[in-house]
Design a protein around this motif. Structure first.
Motif, PDB file in Angstrom:
ATOM      1  N   ILE A   1      13.395 -18.445  41.812  1.00  8.31           N
ATOM      2  CA  ILE A   1      13.163 -17.001  41.832  1.00  8.31           C
ATOM      3  C   ILE A   1      12.997 -16.559  43.278  1.00  8.31           C
ATOM      4  CG2 ILE A   1      11.642 -15.134  41.096  1.00  8.31           C
ATOM      5  CD1 ILE A   1      10.830 -16.861  38.712  1.00  8.31           C
ATOM      6  N   SER A   2      13.894 -15.703  43.732  1.00  7.72           N
ATOM      7  CA  SER A   2      13.862 -15.271  45.133  1.00  7.72           C
ATOM      8  C   SER A   2      13.205 -13.911  45.313  1.00  7.72           C
ATOM      9  CB  SER A   2      15.289 -15.222  45.696  1.00  7.72           C
ATOM     10  OG  SER A   2      16.103 -14.330  44.945  1.00  7.72           O
TER      11      SER A   2
ATOM     12  N   ALA B   1      10.116  -7.385  36.388  1.00 10.02           N
ATOM     13  CA  ALA B   1      11.189  -7.398  35.389  1.00 10.02           C
ATOM     14  C   ALA B   1      11.660  -8.826  35.124  1.00 10.02           C
ATOM     15  CB  ALA B   1      12.352  -6.530  35.846  1.00 10.02           C
ATOM     16  N   THR B   2      11.702  -9.635  36.187  1.00  8.43           N
ATOM     17  CA  THR B   2      12.071 -11.039  36.024  1.00  8.43           C
ATOM     18  C   THR B   2      11.071 -11.762  35.136  1.00  8.43           C
ATOM     19  OG1 THR B   2      13.169 -11.112  38.182  1.00  8.43           O
ATOM     20  CG2 THR B   2      12.478 -13.216  37.245  1.00  8.43           C
ATOM     21  N   CYS B   3       9.793 -11.498  35.339  1.00  6.12           N
ATOM     22  CA  CYS B   3       8.762 -12.134  34.512  1.00  6.12           C
ATOM     23  C   CYS B   3       8.882 -11.675  33.059  1.00  6.12           C
ATOM     24  CB  CYS B   3       7.379 -11.806  35.053  1.00  6.12           C
ATOM     25  SG  CYS B   3       6.997 -12.642  36.614  1.00  6.12           S
ATOM     26  N   ALA B   4       9.210 -10.399  32.845  1.00  4.32           N
ATOM     27  CA  ALA B   4       9.413  -9.907  31.479  1.00  4.32           C
ATOM     28  C   ALA B   4      10.579 -10.629  30.818  1.00  4.32           C
ATOM     29  CB  ALA B   4       9.665  -8.399  31.497  1.00  4.32           C
TER      30      ALA B   4
ATOM     31  N   GLU C   1      20.203 -19.321  35.553  1.00  2.72           N
ATOM     32  CA  GLU C   1      20.398 -19.250  37.003  1.00  2.72           C
ATOM     33  C   GLU C   1      19.061 -19.310  37.744  1.00  2.72           C
ATOM     34  OE1 GLU C   1      24.477 -16.592  37.444  1.00  2.72           O
ATOM     35  OE2 GLU C   1      22.544 -15.549  37.286  1.00  2.72           O
ATOM     36  N   LEU C   2      18.043 -18.657  37.195  1.00  2.00           N
ATOM     37  CA  LEU C   2      16.725 -18.688  37.831  1.00  2.00           C
ATOM     38  C   LEU C   2      16.158 -20.103  37.841  1.00  2.00           C
ATOM     39  CD1 LEU C   2      15.112 -15.483  36.275  1.00  2.00           C
ATOM     40  CD2 LEU C   2      15.970 -15.752  38.607  1.00  2.00           C
TER      41      LEU C   2
ATOM     42  N   LEU D   1      11.722 -26.577  36.591  1.00  2.00           N
ATOM     43  CA  LEU D   1      12.105 -26.892  35.223  1.00  2.00           C
ATOM     44  C   LEU D   1      13.447 -27.614  35.169  1.00  2.00           C
ATOM     45  CD1 LEU D   1      11.354 -26.573  32.233  1.00  2.00           C
ATOM     46  CD2 LEU D   1      12.434 -24.301  32.285  1.00  2.00           C
ATOM     47  N   GLN D   2      14.281 -27.384  36.201  1.00  2.00           N
ATOM     48  CA  GLN D   2      15.591 -28.016  36.233  1.00  2.00           C
ATOM     49  C   GLN D   2      15.476 -29.542  36.270  1.00  2.00           C
ATOM     50  OE1 GLN D   2      18.512 -26.168  36.046  1.00  2.00           O
ATOM     51  NE2 GLN D   2      19.481 -28.154  35.700  1.00  2.00           N
ATOM     52  N   ARG D   3      14.390 -30.067  36.837  1.00  2.00           N
ATOM     53  CA  ARG D   3      14.205 -31.522  36.863  1.00  2.00           C
ATOM     54  C   ARG D   3      14.161 -32.083  35.448  1.00  2.00           C
ATOM     55  NH1 ARG D   3       9.733 -30.863  40.554  1.00  2.00           N
ATOM     56  NH2 ARG D   3       8.416 -31.936  39.043  1.00  2.00           N
TER      57      ARG D   3
END
Length: 247
Positions: free
Chosen positions: A80-81, A10-13, A74-75, A99-101
């Motif tokens: 991703i945990s 679901a996270t990947c979706a 947030e992810l 990606l945050q970098r």
């Protein structure tokens, strides 16, 4: 009550819909990515308020909500945990988690990175900023010899005798001070005369499907005024605050 954690699938979706930044149908997802958002994944995303899905024909179309964008942020920030195995899962976690970098270095955001306006040829960061009155800043050496800026012509309300799409295009042309300029609906709506709100919104929903039109949410939702929120048009359960119309 806190949200139930999303499964890895679901996270990947959710991340796919973030990357698309538009309403996408299951047949499109199947053709492009080899997957569909169905079953327990769709239920979890809908029940959690992350995605809005609607039936289109015999299938479903999906679009990320503001809550979905917030969760994606947030992810990116926290990683991703949820469990996921194999190189594909590891690659997703690595890319999202790092990606945050880029966001920190470029002082940008997810919406600017994945926004559909990035697909418009020649559109850059300066042209993505909402257009404002006045002229573009010049180097100091040039400013000392440049003539004073010419005041823009007064903006007139477009006659309401024309069809609504034409009204919108003419109002945009009056407000856009350069090619590829973004214009807020807060500034555009007052120029549409007596055109009914529902007809204007219907025209905007039609226009977002045209190749020369983009409608996007305001980047920093915290800076929106009440007038900005009221001027927005809701498309796919997501308020859109700015419009771009190409040549």
């Amino acid at each position: 009550m806190p949200d139930k954690p999303l499964s890895f699938s679901a996270t990947c979706a959710l991340l796919i819909l973030m990357a698309e930044d538009r309403e996408v149908s299951n047949p499109e997802l199947k053709e492009k990515y080899g997957v569909t958002v169905t079953g327990k994944e769709r239920t979890a995303l809908n029940d959690g308020g992350f995605v809005t899905s609607r039936r289109t024909g015999r299938s479903f179309s999906h679009v990320l909500t503001d809550k979905g964008w917030h969760h994606a942020s947030e992810l990116v920030r926290d990683g991703i945990s949820t469990p996921g195995t194999g190189f594909a899962a590891a690659a997703v976690k690595a890319l999202v988690g790092n990606l945050q970098r880029h966001i920190d270095r470029s002082e940008t955001s997810l919406a600017e990175i994945f926004g559909r306006e990035d697909l418009v040829p020649g559109l850059n960061e300066s042209s993505m900023a909402e257009t404002t009155a006045g002229t573009t800043a010049e180097p100091i050496a040039q400013q000392s010899i440049a003539p004073p800026p010419i005041a823009p012509p007064p903006i007139e309300t477009v006659p309401a005798s024309e069809d609504v799409e034409t009204l919108i295009r003419k109002a945009y042309a009056q407000l856009a001070d350069r090619p590829n300029a973004w214009v807020s609906l807060t500034r555009l709506r007052p120029l549409l005369g007596d055109a009914p709100r529902d007809e204007v919104d219907a025209a905007l929903r039609h226009m977002i499907g045209l190749p020369d039109v983009r409608l996007v949410p305001w980047e920093n939702q915290k800076t929106l005024t009440q007038a900005d929120r009221e001027a927005a048009v809701v498309i796919g359960d997501q308020p859109k605050h700015r419009i771009w119309i190409g040549a």
